[in-house]
Motif scaffolding. Structure first.
Motif, PDB file in Angstrom:
ATOM      1  N   GLY A   1       0.823  -1.200   0.000  1.00  0.00           N
ATOM      2  CA  GLY A   1       0.000   0.000   0.000  1.00  0.00           C
ATOM      3  C   GLY A   1       0.855   1.246   0.000  1.00  0.00           C
ATOM      4  N   ALA A   2       0.264   2.359   0.393  1.00  0.00           N
ATOM      5  CA  ALA A   2       0.985   3.630   0.477  1.00  0.00           C
ATOM      6  C   ALA A   2       0.395   4.433   1.636  1.00  0.00           C
ATOM      7  N   TRP A   3       1.260   4.812   2.563  1.00  0.00           N
ATOM      8  CA  TRP A   3       0.867   5.581   3.732  1.00  0.00           C
ATOM      9  C   TRP A   3      -0.269   4.877   4.479  1.00  0.00           C
ATOM     10  N   TRP A   4      -1.448   5.447   4.513  1.00  0.00           N
ATOM     11  CA  TRP A   4      -2.521   4.914   5.345  1.00  0.00           C
ATOM     12  C   TRP A   4      -3.552   4.109   4.553  1.00  0.00           C
ATOM     13  N   ILE A   5      -3.205   3.778   3.307  1.00  0.00           N
ATOM     14  CA  ILE A   5      -4.084   2.990   2.450  1.00  0.00           C
ATOM     15  C   ILE A   5      -3.379   1.694   2.052  1.00  0.00           C
ATOM     16  N   GLU A   6      -4.085   0.573   2.189  1.00  0.00           N
ATOM     17  CA  GLU A   6      -3.513  -0.713   1.782  1.00  0.00           C
ATOM     18  C   GLU A   6      -4.609  -1.620   1.218  1.00  0.00           C
ATOM     19  N   PRO A   7      -4.437  -2.132   0.004  1.00  0.00           N
ATOM     20  CA  PRO A   7      -5.408  -3.093  -0.535  1.00  0.00           C
ATOM     21  C   PRO A   7      -5.240  -4.446   0.163  1.00  0.00           C
ATOM     22  N   LEU A   8      -6.325  -5.064   0.544  1.00  0.00           N
ATOM     23  CA  LEU A   8      -6.290  -6.372   1.194  1.00  0.00           C
ATOM     24  C   LEU A   8      -6.887  -7.464   0.312  1.00  0.00           C
ATOM     25  N   GLY A   9      -7.527  -7.076  -0.770  1.00  0.00           N
ATOM     26  CA  GLY A   9      -8.098  -8.046  -1.688  1.00  0.00           C
ATOM     27  C   GLY A   9      -8.285  -7.433  -3.054  1.00  0.00           C
ATOM     28  N   LEU A  10      -8.063  -8.229  -4.090  1.00  0.00           N
ATOM     29  CA  LEU A  10      -8.250  -7.774  -5.466  1.00  0.00           C
ATOM     30  C   LEU A  10      -9.309  -8.643  -6.141  1.00  0.00           C
ATOM     31  N   GLY A  11     -10.094  -8.033  -7.011  1.00  0.00           N
ATOM     32  CA  GLY A  11     -11.068  -8.800  -7.771  1.00  0.00           C
ATOM     33  C   GLY A  11     -10.381  -9.730  -8.748  1.00  0.00           C
ATOM     34  N   GLU A  12      -9.283  -9.270  -9.328  1.00  0.00           N
ATOM     35  CA  GLU A  12      -8.500 -10.064 -10.271  1.00  0.00           C
ATOM     36  C   GLU A  12      -7.034  -9.745 -10.056  1.00  0.00           C
ATOM     37  N   HIS A  13      -6.223 -10.771  -9.879  1.00  0.00           N
ATOM     38  CA  HIS A  13      -4.794 -10.566  -9.707  1.00  0.00           C
ATOM     39  C   HIS A  13      -4.104 -10.476 -11.069  1.00  0.00           C
ATOM     40  N   CYS A  14      -2.906  -9.898 -11.073  1.00  0.00           N
ATOM     41  CA  CYS A  14      -2.177  -9.632 -12.315  1.00  0.00           C
ATOM     42  C   CYS A  14      -3.028  -8.795 -13.259  1.00  0.00           C
ATOM     43  N   ALA A  15      -3.703  -7.809 -12.671  1.00  0.00           N
ATOM     44  CA  ALA A  15      -4.536  -6.886 -13.427  1.00  0.00           C
ATOM     45  C   ALA A  15      -4.485  -5.530 -12.736  1.00  0.00           C
ATOM     46  N   PRO A  16      -4.614  -4.436 -13.472  1.00  0.00           N
ATOM     47  CA  PRO A  16      -4.530  -3.113 -12.851  1.00  0.00           C
ATOM     48  C   PRO A  16      -5.598  -2.901 -11.787  1.00  0.00           C
ATOM     49  N   ALA A  17      -5.175  -2.318 -10.683  1.00  0.00           N
ATOM     50  CA  ALA A  17      -6.082  -1.967  -9.583  1.00  0.00           C
ATOM     51  C   ALA A  17      -5.682  -0.593  -9.069  1.00  0.00           C
ATOM     52  N   ARG A  18      -6.637   0.100  -8.442  1.00  0.00           N
ATOM     53  CA  ARG A  18      -6.303   1.429  -7.938  1.00  0.00           C
ATOM     54  C   ARG A  18      -7.199   1.818  -6.767  1.00  0.00           C
ATOM     55  N   ILE A  19      -6.649   2.701  -5.957  1.00  0.00           N
ATOM     56  CA  ILE A  19      -7.375   3.303  -4.842  1.00  0.00           C
ATOM     57  C   ILE A  19      -7.022   4.786  -4.821  1.00  0.00           C
ATOM     58  N   ASP A  20      -8.023   5.635  -4.719  1.00  0.00           N
ATOM     59  CA  ASP A  20      -7.807   7.068  -4.534  1.00  0.00           C
ATOM     60  C   ASP A  20      -8.573   7.457  -3.277  1.00  0.00           C
ATOM     61  N   ALA A  21      -7.852   7.959  -2.287  1.00  0.00           N
ATOM     62  CA  ALA A  21      -8.466   8.243  -0.990  1.00  0.00           C
ATOM     63  C   ALA A  21      -8.151   9.656  -0.542  1.00  0.00           C
ATOM     64  N   THR A  22      -9.152  10.328  -0.007  1.00  0.00           N
ATOM     65  CA  THR A  22      -8.988  11.680   0.531  1.00  0.00           C
ATOM     66  C   THR A  22      -9.544  11.721   1.947  1.00  0.00           C
ATOM     67  N   ARG A  23      -8.760  12.270   2.857  1.00  0.00           N
ATOM     68  CA  ARG A  23      -9.141  12.386   4.263  1.00  0.00           C
ATOM     69  C   ARG A  23      -9.415  13.853   4.585  1.00  0.00           C
ATOM     70  N   ASP A  24     -10.651  14.153   4.986  1.00  0.00           N
ATOM     71  CA  ASP A  24     -11.045  15.507   5.374  1.00  0.00           C
ATOM     72  C   ASP A  24     -11.074  15.556   6.898  1.00  0.00           C
ATOM     73  N   ARG A  25     -10.047  16.144   7.482  1.00  0.00           N
ATOM     74  CA  ARG A  25      -9.943  16.152   8.944  1.00  0.00           C
ATOM     75  C   ARG A  25     -11.032  17.006   9.582  1.00  0.00           C
ATOM     76  N   GLU A  26     -11.368  18.123   8.959  1.00  0.00           N
ATOM     77  CA  GLU A  26     -12.385  19.011   9.547  1.00  0.00           C
ATOM     78  C   GLU A  26     -13.767  18.356   9.552  1.00  0.00           C
ATOM     79  N   ALA A  27     -14.090  17.636   8.501  1.00  0.00           N
ATOM     80  CA  ALA A  27     -15.389  16.978   8.411  1.00  0.00           C
ATOM     81  C   ALA A  27     -15.373  15.568   8.999  1.00  0.00           C
ATOM     82  N   SER A  28     -14.181  15.114   9.444  1.00  0.00           N
ATOM     83  CA  SER A  28     -14.033  13.746   9.980  1.00  0.00           C
ATOM     84  C   SER A  28     -14.602  12.722   8.993  1.00  0.00           C
ATOM     85  N   ARG A  29     -14.107  12.805   7.768  1.00  0.00           N
ATOM     86  CA  ARG A  29     -14.654  11.980   6.708  1.00  0.00           C
ATOM     87  C   ARG A  29     -13.541  11.536   5.755  1.00  0.00           C
TER      88      ARG A  29
END
Length: 227
Positions: free
Chosen positions: A171-199
């Motif tokens: 993974g990277a920093w506070w994001i880590e994939p634990l399961g993939l729908g298909e291995h040996c295939a492109p996967a991605r995660i885009d995550a945004t943390r809003d501290r003020e909104a706690s979201r």
């Protein structure tokens, strides 16, 4: 890849290394390593610089996609850099090519790949150079990297982009994939943390489970539009 970090650990026993101010940089074969390792372990570095080298096996070998067996092109997803280049959106990146270098293609591929991901990266071109740097280019690259070194690597950025083709990519920093729908295939995660909104808002592709860490308190989490 492991050799790089083992060498770094060994060096740290002799000369203290500031782990927050490491630039991964390389040229030729080292450029291939800088692109590949930098993309797959982006949270270890404050910036990445690649020159020449190779990043795409088929194009490096001059092969047409029609000449590559499907199983072989699938295997190259585990080693080629473009499928995981999105990781480089997280840190400053700069490319270099000699104007007349046959390996200029590697940097051009990375520039085009990252442009498709929404990032225009600088591409320094050494005037009249073949497979080497010139002094003006060295100075330009050093000038670009200096602010990244001064700032240090991000410790816990509020926006993280991750791309991989296998769980071995980690993974990277506070994001880590634990399961993939298909291995040996492109996967991605885009995550945004809003501290003020706690979201936290997360968008995924080809990911079936994800670990979200480093949340200071109670946070609402939205994944692919579902709370």
């Amino acid at each position: 890849m492991g050799d790089v970090f083992e060498a770094l650990d060994a060096l740290d026993e002799i000369v203290p290394v500031d782990r927050d101010r490491i630039v991964l940089a390389g040229f030729s074969m080292g450029g291939a390593g800088a692109w590949g390792i930098g993309a797959r372990r982006v949270d270890r570095f404050c910036a990445v610089h690649g020159g020449a080298g190779f990043v795409d096996t088929a194009r490096f070998m001059g092969m047409s996609p029609d000449d590559v067996p499907p199983w072989e092109s699938r295997a190259w997803l585990l080693t080629d850099t473009p499928p995981v280049a999105r990781n480089l959106l997280n840190v400053p990146v700069i490319a270099y090519s000699g104007e007349n270098d046959r390996q200029r293609a590697a940097s051009e591929i990375m520039v085009a790949t990252l442009a498709a991901e929404g990032r225009e990266i600088p591409h320094v071109i050494g005037a009249g150079m073949e497979h080497r740097y010139d002094d003006p280019s060295r100075k330009a690259i050093a000038g670009f990297l200096a602010p990244a070194v001064a700032a240090g690597r991000p410790r816990s950025p509020d926006t993280v982009h991750w791309a991989g083709t296998t769980l071995a990519d980690g993974g990277a920093w506070w994001i880590e994939p634990l399961g993939l729908g298909e291995h040996c295939a492109p996967a991605r995660i885009d995550a945004t943390r809003d501290r003020e909104a706690s979201r936290v808002v997360v968008a995924t592709k080809n990911v079936t489970a994800v670990r979200i860490g480093d949340l200071p308190g109670r946070f609402g989490i939205e994944i692919d539009g579902t709370l």
